[in-house]
Design an enzyme around this catalytic site. Sequence first.
Site, short mmCIF file in Angstrom:
data_model
loop_
_atom_site.label_atom_id
_atom_site.label_comp_id
_atom_site.label_asym_id
_atom_site.label_seq_id
_atom_site.Cartn_x
_atom_site.Cartn_y
_atom_site.Cartn_z
N THR A 194 0.82 -1.22 0.00
CA THR A 194 0.00 0.00 0.00
C THR A 194 0.85 1.26 0.00
OG1 THR A 194 -1.79 -1.13 1.12
CG2 THR A 194 -1.74 1.24 1.37
N ASP A 233 1.29 -6.60 -4.54
CA ASP A 233 0.47 -6.61 -3.34
C ASP A 233 1.03 -7.81 -2.56
OD1 ASP A 233 -2.85 -6.01 -2.55
OD2 ASP A 233 -1.73 -7.63 -1.60
N SER A 234 1.32 -7.64 -1.29
CA SER A 234 2.09 -8.69 -0.60
C SER A 234 1.31 -9.99 -0.45
CB SER A 234 2.61 -8.21 0.75
OG SER A 234 1.59 -8.15 1.70
N SER A 235 0.00 -9.96 -0.70
CA SER A 235 -0.74 -11.22 -0.66
C SER A 235 -0.33 -12.12 -1.83
CB SER A 235 -2.25 -10.96 -0.69
OG SER A 235 -2.56 -10.11 -1.76
N THR A 271 1.65 -4.76 4.00
CA THR A 271 1.52 -5.18 5.40
C THR A 271 0.93 -6.59 5.54
OG1 THR A 271 -0.68 -4.16 5.58
CG2 THR A 271 1.23 -2.81 6.23
N ASP A 272 0.20 -7.06 4.52
CA ASP A 272 -0.54 -8.32 4.70
C ASP A 272 0.37 -9.50 5.02
OD1 ASP A 272 -2.92 -7.04 4.39
OD2 ASP A 272 -3.15 -7.55 2.27
N GLN A 274 -3.02 -20.94 19.87
CA GLN A 274 -3.90 -19.92 19.28
C GLN A 274 -3.90 -18.64 20.11
OE1 GLN A 274 -7.84 -21.53 18.59
NE2 GLN A 274 -7.03 -23.26 17.46
N CYS A 275 -3.42 -18.74 21.36
CA CYS A 275 -3.35 -17.53 22.20
C CYS A 275 -2.24 -16.62 21.69
CB CYS A 275 -3.04 -17.88 23.65
SG CYS A 275 -4.25 -18.97 24.39
N1 ASP Z 1 -2.72 -5.47 0.45
C1 ASP Z 1 -1.61 -4.64 0.88
C2 ASP Z 1 -0.36 -5.50 0.82
O1 ASP Z 1 -0.11 -6.29 1.69
C3 ASP Z 1 -1.85 -4.14 2.27
C4 ASP Z 1 -0.83 -3.14 2.77
O2 ASP Z 1 0.26 -2.96 2.27
O3 ASP Z 1 -1.15 -2.50 3.80
O4 ASP Z 1 0.38 -5.38 -0.13
#
Ligand code: ASP
Length: 341
Positions: free
Chosen positions: A14, A59-61, A91-92, A273-274
């Site tokens: 992002t 996009d990191s996904s 961030t993902d 999971q905690c």
């Molecule tokens: N979908 C974005 C990514 O991970 C989200 C981000 O960067 O905040 O590339």
Amino acid sequence: MRRPRVYVAYTGGTIGMRRSERGYRPAPGALLERLEAMPELEHEQMPDVEVVEYVPLLDSSDMRPADWVRIARDIVERHDAYDGFVVLHGTDTLAYTASALSFMLRGLRKPVVVTGSQVPLVELRNDARENLVNALLIAGTSRIPEVLVSFGGRLLRGNRAVKVSSDGFDAFDSPNHPVLGRLGTRIEIRHHRIRPADDRPLALEAVGDAKVGALRLFPGVDAEVLRNVLRPPLQGLVLECYGVGNAPVSDEAFLGALAEAAARGVVIVDVSQCLEGRVSLDDYANTRALRDVGVVSGFDMTVEAALTKLCYLFERGDSPERVRELVQLDLRGELTPPDDG
Ligand code: ASP
């Protein structure tokens, strides 16, 4: 005095995206254009910065282990020429990349600061500017020989970080490990928490496409589902259990599926999971039953750290027995060994 030099690997996310009719998407050139116009980068306290924009920006996904290796290779090739490194990342999956880099960069002697933002740099209100400036300062001046996540005022060990908010500016935390620093009115680094550099020479220990997976338990989880997940070619499974590592072992088919897979050489790592606390397989009859069939403890590792550690260990070509031993050892600060508890 010469200014410190920082290499920035801009991988996507992002931070450099622009709005399109289909929502935010990576925009080649947009971040670099904005950086050139930022007076902050000319400030005397800032390092000299070289930014390399990856092609394609992701996009990191969409990231895969080969993308982690590319970043790690870039850093290893330039390690001696720069004082520190910044990885700009979505961030993902940022916590997975930070964990993977910590394992791959054996013998790292310079800071590698992974950051990104929740709002692009081109937007009026954004967290990108602050995250970027902080990351550049830490990379240039801190000399911390670790992979770090710097985000929203917190400096975290990379392999302890998790994304805790999908929209807040304080998107990352390390619930199971104290922060390494705070980036408030002053930059305060908790030097006593920094791991000393490894004495071995720097080496890239690349990860490959190991067949690993994660399964989150829930009440009523079907043993057949577990059996299917554990089928060949799976090499390692991160089993997200309850509390101190508990699972429904009174279900014979469930325990049998674990036993059969472990006997075939599948490495099954028990994590909780905690968000806080650790797995302790001694505590209950149920957890001991897991250990008896060959499940090993992930102690206080994050799922991200456990998965990337398995990818790393399998790529070294170790036997399942050796992977079981090593996955339980603290290799890069990713877990707290039992006696440090
Ligand atoms: N979908 C974005 C990514 O991970 C989200 C981000 O960067 O905040 O590339």
